[in-house]
Motif scaffolding. Sequence first.
Motif, PDB file in Angstrom:
ATOM      1  N   SER A  99      39.952  30.785  36.332  1.00 52.18           N
ATOM      2  CA  SER A  99      41.274  31.019  36.924  1.00 52.18           C
ATOM      3  C   SER A  99      41.354  30.539  38.368  1.00 52.18           C
ATOM      4  O   SER A  99      42.424  30.138  38.836  1.00 52.18           O
ATOM      5  CB  SER A  99      41.620  32.516  36.870  1.00 52.18           C
ATOM      6  OG  SER A  99      40.659  33.287  37.574  1.00 52.18           O
ATOM      7  N   LEU A 106      35.708  34.197  33.614  1.00 53.40           N
ATOM      8  CA  LEU A 106      37.159  34.384  33.711  1.00 53.40           C
ATOM      9  C   LEU A 106      37.664  34.002  35.098  1.00 53.40           C
ATOM     10  O   LEU A 106      38.630  33.233  35.229  1.00 53.40           O
ATOM     11  CB  LEU A 106      37.513  35.834  33.391  1.00 53.40           C
ATOM     12  CG  LEU A 106      38.992  36.224  33.544  1.00 53.40           C
ATOM     13  CD1 LEU A 106      39.834  35.491  32.507  1.00 53.40           C
ATOM     14  CD2 LEU A 106      39.176  37.736  33.398  1.00 53.40           C
ATOM     15  N   SER A 141      45.882  41.774  29.311  1.00 54.69           N
ATOM     16  CA  SER A 141      45.005  40.840  28.578  1.00 54.69           C
ATOM     17  C   SER A 141      44.208  41.584  27.514  1.00 54.69           C
ATOM     18  O   SER A 141      42.961  41.574  27.536  1.00 54.69           O
ATOM     19  CB  SER A 141      44.058  40.128  29.551  1.00 54.69           C
ATOM     20  OG  SER A 141      44.766  39.454  30.552  1.00 54.69           O
TER      21      SER A 141
END
Length: 224
Positions: free
Chosen positions: A145, A141, A95
Amino acid sequence: MFWESVFRSLSVYSHWELYASAAIYLVISFGPTVALVVSTEHSDNGFITGCLPAILMPIANTFATIFFVVNLSPIILGISDTALWQISWNLFVQSPLFILKLFLTVVFIQFILALLPIVGRVTSLASLVSGGVILANIIRLFDASLSLDLYDRLDFFPGFWFVVGILVVSAAMFYVVAFVVTMSSGLARDNGAAIGQLSVIPLGALMGFVPVFIYGAWLGIQLM
């Protein structure tokens, strides 16, 4: 909640992952610059020998800070005793856009703080804000997710006096630890000076993140 956050933050120092991460932090921060200086020792190019190391070091330090905080985020938040070794490396490799955005955000914040007349000289404030931004992005994040729906319910902005308290406690802890190290190295006699000099960099690395640890403990209390 302030003193609870301070006391909870001290538990970070009981984890071996902190010292392993600090070692990696130092390698990432200084390794590229040292390698560049050694490899260009006999170069006559002023840009390579002077300007380039000065540019490279803060870039490397920012990436090192991101790795350090991301890797230790569960421990800093007090939600786990395990660091994110695998996930941290995967974020950098798989990422890069996320890491790049985080890097640019931290650089921008540090640049703005540096422009402020008095506040810009408070290094612990820069550490607090930079580390806080990294922690907030990591929480967001994982919240997205894992569909935890926690990010919007967290208060990421402590009060003014809370921030002042963090800065005061961080400075006090640094000077106490520095005093103890200085006294210990003085008692060592023969090797005292060498011990004191060698301890400056790792001591600065560990104690420089105290504001982040306290802030992270405050966020962790909200997550409980």
